[in-house]
Design a protein around this motif. Structure first.
Motif, PDB file in Angstrom:
ATOM      1  N   UNK A 173       0.859  -1.182   0.000  1.00 39.99           N
ATOM      2  CA  UNK A 173       0.000   0.000   0.000  1.00 39.99           C
ATOM      3  C   UNK A 173       0.892   1.228   0.000  1.00 39.99           C
ATOM      4  N   UNK A 174       0.769   2.051  -1.044  1.00 46.57           N
ATOM      5  CA  UNK A 174       1.576   3.271  -1.110  1.00 46.57           C
ATOM      6  C   UNK A 174       0.667   4.465  -1.388  1.00 46.57           C
ATOM      7  N   UNK A 175       1.221   5.651  -1.238  1.00 46.83           N
ATOM      8  CA  UNK A 175       0.474   6.878  -1.429  1.00 46.83           C
ATOM      9  C   UNK A 175       0.094   7.031  -2.902  1.00 46.83           C
ATOM     10  N   UNK A 176      -1.214   7.110  -3.220  1.00 45.13           N
ATOM     11  CA  UNK A 176      -1.603   7.251  -4.622  1.00 45.13           C
ATOM     12  C   UNK A 176      -1.211   8.610  -5.218  1.00 45.13           C
ATOM     13  N   UNK A 177      -0.934   9.598  -4.389  1.00 44.14           N
ATOM     14  CA  UNK A 177      -0.554  10.923  -4.876  1.00 44.14           C
ATOM     15  C   UNK A 177       0.956  11.089  -4.972  1.00 44.14           C
ATOM     16  N   UNK A 178       1.697  10.003  -4.952  1.00 42.53           N
ATOM     17  CA  UNK A 178       3.154  10.019  -5.029  1.00 42.53           C
ATOM     18  C   UNK A 178       3.617  10.669  -6.334  1.00 42.53           C
ATOM     19  N   UNK A 179       4.559  11.577  -6.236  1.00 41.49           N
ATOM     20  CA  UNK A 179       5.178  12.225  -7.393  1.00 41.49           C
ATOM     21  C   UNK A 179       6.612  11.699  -7.526  1.00 41.49           C
ATOM     22  N   UNK A 191      15.049   1.357   1.657  1.00 42.28           N
ATOM     23  CA  UNK A 191      15.215   0.883   3.035  1.00 42.28           C
ATOM     24  C   UNK A 191      13.948   0.135   3.387  1.00 42.28           C
ATOM     25  N   UNK A 192      14.063  -1.171   3.631  1.00 40.46           N
ATOM     26  CA  UNK A 192      12.915  -2.006   3.978  1.00 40.46           C
ATOM     27  C   UNK A 192      13.127  -2.594   5.367  1.00 40.46           C
ATOM     28  N   UNK A 193      12.121  -2.462   6.213  1.00 44.66           N
ATOM     29  CA  UNK A 193      12.151  -3.058   7.550  1.00 44.66           C
ATOM     30  C   UNK A 193      10.873  -3.870   7.746  1.00 44.66           C
ATOM     31  N   UNK A 194      11.011  -5.071   8.305  1.00 38.83           N
ATOM     32  CA  UNK A 194       9.842  -5.935   8.472  1.00 38.83           C
ATOM     33  C   UNK A 194       9.985  -6.826   9.693  1.00 38.83           C
ATOM     34  N   UNK A 226       8.585   0.217   3.603  1.00 38.14           N
ATOM     35  CA  UNK A 226       9.685   0.473   2.685  1.00 38.14           C
ATOM     36  C   UNK A 226       9.738   1.967   2.410  1.00 38.14           C
ATOM     37  N   UNK A 227      10.939   2.531   2.458  1.00 36.16           N
ATOM     38  CA  UNK A 227      11.162   3.928   2.091  1.00 36.16           C
ATOM     39  C   UNK A 227      12.053   3.929   0.863  1.00 36.16           C
ATOM     40  N   UNK A 228      11.650   4.673  -0.162  1.00 42.74           N
ATOM     41  CA  UNK A 228      12.420   4.704  -1.403  1.00 42.74           C
ATOM     42  C   UNK A 228      12.587   6.144  -1.858  1.00 42.74           C
ATOM     43  N   UNK A 229      13.815   6.492  -2.271  1.00 43.56           N
ATOM     44  CA  UNK A 229      14.109   7.842  -2.742  1.00 43.56           C
ATOM     45  C   UNK A 229      14.995   7.733  -3.985  1.00 43.56           C
ATOM     46  N   UNK A 230      14.724   8.547  -4.971  1.00 46.43           N
ATOM     47  CA  UNK A 230      15.449   8.509  -6.244  1.00 46.43           C
ATOM     48  C   UNK A 230      16.941   8.789  -6.023  1.00 46.43           C
ATOM     49  N   UNK A 231      17.812   7.968  -6.639  1.00 41.82           N
ATOM     50  CA  UNK A 231      19.258   8.137  -6.528  1.00 41.82           C
ATOM     51  C   UNK A 231      19.715   9.351  -7.330  1.00 41.82           C
ATOM     52  N   UNK A 232      19.321   9.424  -8.610  1.00 41.44           N
ATOM     53  CA  UNK A 232      19.691  10.524  -9.504  1.00 41.44           C
ATOM     54  C   UNK A 232      18.419  11.015 -10.187  1.00 41.44           C
ATOM     55  N   UNK A 233      18.203  12.309 -10.191  1.00 43.32           N
ATOM     56  CA  UNK A 233      17.025  12.891 -10.821  1.00 43.32           C
ATOM     57  C   UNK A 233      16.924  12.458 -12.284  1.00 43.32           C
ATOM     58  N   UNK A 234      15.735  12.040 -12.686  1.00 40.97           N
ATOM     59  CA  UNK A 234      15.509  11.630 -14.059  1.00 40.97           C
ATOM     60  C   UNK A 234      15.845  10.176 -14.355  1.00 40.97           C
ATOM     61  N   UNK A 235      16.426   9.453 -13.422  1.00 43.91           N
ATOM     62  CA  UNK A 235      16.756   8.037 -13.601  1.00 43.91           C
ATOM     63  C   UNK A 235      15.783   7.198 -12.772  1.00 43.91           C
ATOM     64  N   UNK A 236      15.615   5.936 -13.130  1.00 46.56           N
ATOM     65  CA  UNK A 236      14.661   5.063 -12.441  1.00 46.56           C
ATOM     66  C   UNK A 236      15.286   4.228 -11.330  1.00 46.56           C
ATOM     67  N   UNK A 237      16.414   4.653 -10.796  1.00 50.89           N
ATOM     68  CA  UNK A 237      17.060   3.946  -9.685  1.00 50.89           C
ATOM     69  C   UNK A 237      16.712   4.640  -8.373  1.00 50.89           C
ATOM     70  N   UNK A 296       9.088   7.872  -1.431  1.00 51.01           N
ATOM     71  CA  UNK A 296       8.005   6.893  -1.581  1.00 51.01           C
ATOM     72  C   UNK A 296       7.942   6.042  -0.325  1.00 51.01           C
ATOM     73  N   UNK A 297       6.759   5.985   0.290  1.00 48.32           N
ATOM     74  CA  UNK A 297       6.537   5.185   1.495  1.00 48.32           C
ATOM     75  C   UNK A 297       5.560   4.074   1.138  1.00 48.32           C
ATOM     76  N   UNK A 298       5.940   2.838   1.457  1.00 47.36           N
ATOM     77  CA  UNK A 298       5.118   1.671   1.144  1.00 47.36           C
ATOM     78  C   UNK A 298       4.913   0.857   2.421  1.00 47.36           C
TER      79      UNK A 298
END
Length: 190
Positions: free
Chosen positions: A105-111, A166-169, A151-162, A116-118
């Motif tokens: 489940x993630x934020x549907x308004x994610x830009x 950080x996942x904790x469970x 899970x927390x996810x943040x773009x490595x380089x602007x404009x790239x898909x990497x 990104x929080x999941x």
């Protein structure tokens, strides 16, 4: 039975992610996003008053709806393999393998520029092997049940898909044993 179910769900998530190369949506036009990641994971296993910290390498694949009523809902499969074991008081503990299947489940308004929080909700199975050399005894047990995390996810380089991920469970918990983990790695979005 449960271990086979989790393994099958993981394989299904990985297979559907492989289909991302050919498609970006379902046959009925539902837009989908795909993510593949790999990460080193630190685990903490508490049992009988002792704490063990073997490490894993986890592979994750997920598919997520990106538009409409189901926006932000997805499925994730995870499979972990051992990197190292841990030893305390002449007892060695090793995670032989770990698998999980989650509803995400993630934020549907994610830009694209946002963090990104999941939220992860699902089922996990962890196969542990303990070895006590003084008794020459090796024992393998599988612990499975409800699992949850984030899970927390943040773009490595602007404009790239990497993305950094950080996942904790919490993979398992009962009165005598808890299995938790946090992993850091890189995710690729399709």
């Amino acid at each position: 039975m449960c271990k086979r179910l989790v393994t099958s769900l993981c394989a299904l998530a990985l297979a559907s992610s492989a289909g991302a190369f050919a498609q970006g949506q379902t046959p009925d036009g539902l837009p989908l996003a795909y993510h593949l990641s790999g990460q080193a994971t630190y685990t903490k296993i508490k049992a009988s008053g002792e704490s063990f910290s073997p490490s894993l390498f986890q592979f994750r694949a997920d598919v997520e709806v990106t538009n409409g009523m189901l926006d932000g809902i997805g499925l994730q499969g995870m499979f972990g393999v051992p990197m190292s074991n841990d030893e305390k008081n002449d007892m060695t503990l090793d995670i032989k393998q770990q698998s999980a299947a989650y509803i995400t489940l993630s934020n549907p308004d994610y830009e694209p520029g946002d963090l990104r929080v999941v939220i992860l909700l699902g089922y996990a199975a962890t196969e542990l092997e303990t070895h006590l050399p003084s008794l020459g005894d090796k024992q393998q047990d599988t612990f499975s049940g409800f699992s949850y995390g984030f899970s927390l996810q943040d773009r490595v380089v602007e404009g790239k898909n990497y993305y950094w991920a950080l996942d904790c469970a919490r993979y398992f918990k009962d009165d005598n044993l808890s299995i938790d983990g946090c992993g850091l790695g890189v995710s690729y979005a399709f």
